[in-house]
Write an enzyme that holds these catalytic residues in place. Structure first.
Site, PDB file in Angstrom:
ATOM      1  N   ARG A   1     -15.670  38.564 -33.248  1.00 39.02           N
ATOM      2  CA  ARG A   1     -16.106  39.285 -32.051  1.00 39.02           C
ATOM      3  C   ARG A   1     -17.539  39.776 -32.209  1.00 39.02           C
ATOM      4  O   ARG A   1     -18.327  39.741 -31.258  1.00 39.02           O
ATOM      5  CB  ARG A   1     -15.173  40.472 -31.782  1.00 39.02           C
ATOM      6  CG  ARG A   1     -15.646  41.336 -30.626  1.00 39.02           C
ATOM      7  CD  ARG A   1     -14.714  42.496 -30.339  1.00 39.02           C
ATOM      8  NE  ARG A   1     -15.284  43.371 -29.330  1.00 39.02           N
ATOM      9  CZ  ARG A   1     -14.669  44.442 -28.823  1.00 39.02           C
ATOM     10  NH1 ARG A   1     -13.453  44.759 -29.226  1.00 39.02           N
ATOM     11  NH2 ARG A   1     -15.255  45.187 -27.913  1.00 39.02           N
TER      12      ARG A   1
ATOM     13  N   ASN B   1      -6.895  38.245 -24.854  1.00 38.79           N
ATOM     14  CA  ASN B   1      -8.031  37.975 -23.976  1.00 38.79           C
ATOM     15  C   ASN B   1      -8.754  36.687 -24.356  1.00 38.79           C
ATOM     16  O   ASN B   1      -8.697  36.273 -25.516  1.00 38.79           O
ATOM     17  CB  ASN B   1      -9.018  39.143 -24.026  1.00 38.79           C
ATOM     18  CG  ASN B   1      -8.644  40.247 -23.056  1.00 38.79           C
ATOM     19  OD1 ASN B   1      -8.173  39.980 -21.958  1.00 38.79           O
ATOM     20  ND2 ASN B   1      -8.859  41.489 -23.463  1.00 38.79           N
TER      21      ASN B   1
ATOM     22  N   TYR C   1     -15.231  45.703 -15.294  1.00 33.20           N
ATOM     23  CA  TYR C   1     -15.956  44.535 -15.793  1.00 33.20           C
ATOM     24  C   TYR C   1     -16.970  43.996 -14.782  1.00 33.20           C
ATOM     25  O   TYR C   1     -17.846  43.211 -15.150  1.00 33.20           O
ATOM     26  CB  TYR C   1     -14.969  43.423 -16.178  1.00 33.20           C
ATOM     27  CG  TYR C   1     -14.236  43.705 -17.460  1.00 33.20           C
ATOM     28  CD1 TYR C   1     -14.752  43.304 -18.692  1.00 33.20           C
ATOM     29  CD2 TYR C   1     -13.024  44.379 -17.448  1.00 33.20           C
ATOM     30  CE1 TYR C   1     -14.078  43.570 -19.865  1.00 33.20           C
ATOM     31  CE2 TYR C   1     -12.342  44.658 -18.622  1.00 33.20           C
ATOM     32  CZ  TYR C   1     -12.877  44.252 -19.828  1.00 33.20           C
ATOM     33  OH  TYR C   1     -12.212  44.527 -21.007  1.00 33.20           O
TER      34      TYR C   1
ATOM     35  N   CYS D   1      -2.747  42.714 -18.302  1.00 31.19           N
ATOM     36  CA  CYS D   1      -3.997  43.413 -18.589  1.00 31.19           C
ATOM     37  C   CYS D   1      -3.818  44.863 -18.192  1.00 31.19           C
ATOM     38  O   CYS D   1      -3.083  45.162 -17.238  1.00 31.19           O
ATOM     39  CB  CYS D   1      -5.145  42.768 -17.806  1.00 31.19           C
ATOM     40  SG  CYS D   1      -6.766  43.536 -18.082  1.00 31.19           S
TER      41      CYS D   1
ATOM     42  N   HIS E   1     -10.161  40.379 -15.017  1.00 34.12           N
ATOM     43  CA  HIS E   1     -11.503  40.892 -15.272  1.00 34.12           C
ATOM     44  C   HIS E   1     -12.487  40.551 -14.151  1.00 34.12           C
ATOM     45  O   HIS E   1     -13.683  40.809 -14.261  1.00 34.12           O
ATOM     46  CB  HIS E   1     -12.060  40.413 -16.625  1.00 34.12           C
ATOM     47  CG  HIS E   1     -11.353  41.023 -17.787  1.00 34.12           C
ATOM     48  ND1 HIS E   1     -11.648  40.732 -19.096  1.00 34.12           N
ATOM     49  CD2 HIS E   1     -10.338  41.937 -17.845  1.00 34.12           C
ATOM     50  CE1 HIS E   1     -10.864  41.413 -19.909  1.00 34.12           C
ATOM     51  NE2 HIS E   1     -10.057  42.150 -19.159  1.00 34.12           N
TER      52      HIS E   1
END
Length: 434
Positions: free
Chosen positions: A92, A146, A252, A168, A198
């Site tokens: 990440r 995700n 988002y 989510c 998102h």
């Protein structure tokens, strides 16, 4: 009844353990098995011991085990929850750091970083789906991994197991915040969601059948409430944007509709404190030190800093609703099946659904509102390109996914960042010829 948690060594696991404990009367789980891989063995042991203490303190009759043998764990499973991160937080960090170093947004589920998270994740979960179809074909896969919408669509279109639902916590957070604004019980508030994971909007805020959207928008204009989870810092929305859109954006959306200011903010944070992934690694270290405490037998409050708060309320409520054939309404990621006219039947959308023992039944939304139609259709085409690439491993497919993404949209930078990320993650990308 048996629940298997794939990625059981995750710091999120105490959240779902707590959710299962609290729902024991309505959702009587007999067995929980936590599963992880060799590199997560130590964390799996720590989380397993904490989960064991939580179950003992609650005095519920649940047999807990943890293992590295996924196929053995899946034996007789009724629900399989997925919460994996291929490559861990170090991967990440690269997803965030590399785009930022080139002046583009670096975020774990959006832009270039989100694309590569999908590239690493989809093959792994397709392999899991194959095991589930062979070992426990009646089980439901509840996917929290995700990018949830993209992963869920990949599994439903290309996987061997079709009983898959994506979840989510963003719609849940938005509903809780709307209830707070309206001073209503969250159980009496229902937002009509339309779009994709998102990239979902709230088109109505219903309280006992009456639409209170205008009141919630007014509160957002006055910035009296924050819809954002712990992992996203909101800058608020302008009055003009909110009134023109006449819909609720999700946190988002700042990456798309406030791109320049969000990038500036993220670059400053990156220079001052490192990426979000680096901050999360510090939080994770603190959490696992706390988890090791043999006196700890509840989910620690510090877990809410991690950004996954309310995950258990979504995932566990969904499992309970399927088990009980509750026919209540929840927001999940599932096949469109005509709910949004502008999408293909087999596109995965994030929408309100009636939850039955046979799975989710999407509530009809109709056509996409004009003000969001172009952006949503563009995002869906981009997602489909990401899925195609995750399976093909074709360089040109990957390049197209980058060029199509609105957070990149630069044909020269696309190649530079793509090449850097391919090199950085090559050990987790067996489908590519690297």
């Amino acid at each position: 009844m048996k629940v298997v948690i794939i990625g059981g060594g995750s710091s999120y696991t105490p959240e779902i353990i707590e959710g299962l404990i609290l729902r024991q009367d309505e959702f009587p789980v007999d067995f929980i098995t936590l599963v992880d891989i060799e590199s997560g063995k130590e964390k799996l042991e720590i989380v397993g011991q904490l989960a064991k203490r939580m179950i003992e303190k609650a005095g519920v009759s649940i047999e807990l085990s943890w293992t590295l043998d996924r196929r053995e764990a899946l034996n007789r499973a009724d629900f399989v929850s997925t919460q994996i991160r291929v490559g861990g937080l170090k991967a990440r960090e690269k997803d965030e750091r590399i785009p930022l170093s080139h002046g583009l947004i670096g975020q774990e589920t959006n832009g270039a970083g989100g694309i590569f998270k999908a590239f690493r994740t989809i093959p792994v979960l397709l392999d899991l789906a194959k095991d589930v179809s062979e070992i426990c074909p009646d089980a439901w896969i509840i996917n929290f991994t995700n990018p949830a919408g993209i992963v869920t669509e990949a599994l439903l279109k290309h996987g061997m197991h079709k009983k898959v639902i994506g979840v989510c916590n963003i719609p849940y957070n938005m509903t809780q915040s709307a209830a707070e604004i309206l001073k209503e019980d969250p159980n009496n508030v229902r937002i009509e969601f339309i779009g994709m994971n998102h990239f979902v909007f709230g088109s109505k805020v219903l309280v006992n059948g009456e639409d209170k959207l205008s009141k919630v928008i007014e509160a957002l204009v006055n910035q009296s409430v924050d819809f954002s989870p712990a992992n996203i810092v909101s800058s608020g929305w302008s009055e003009t944007f909110l009134e023109a859109m006449n819909m609720l954006p999700n946190p988002y959306h700042q990456y798309y509709y406030q791109k320049e200011s969000t990038l500036k903010k993220d670059l400053k944070a990156y220079q001052d404190n490192g990426t979000r992934a680096e901050q999360v690694q510090v939080i994770e270290e603190e959490l696992f030190n706390e988890y090791k405490n043999p006196q700890l037998d509840i989910k620690p409050e510090a877990l809410e800093k991690r950004g996954g708060a309310y995950y258990s309320d979504v995932a566990c409520s969904l499992m309970s609703s399927i088990y009980n054939n509750s026919q209540n309404i929840m927001t999940v990621n599932t096949l469109n099946n005509g709910a949004i006219v502008d999408f293909a039947e087999d596109a995965v959308i994030e929408v309100n659904c009636l939850i039955t023992k046979e799975g989710p039944v999407p509530l009809t939304v109709g056509r996409l509102p004009q003000q969001i139609k172009a952006d949503i259709l563009m995002m869906k085409a981009f997602e489909e390109q990401v899925i195609k690439t995750s399976i093909s491993g074709d360089y040109r497919d990957a390049y197209l996914a980058f060029v199509m993404n609105p957070l990149i949209k630069d044909e020269k930078k696309a190649k530079v960042i793509l090449d850097e990320l391919l090199n950085a993650h090559k050990q987790y990308l067996p489908q590519f010829d690297l």
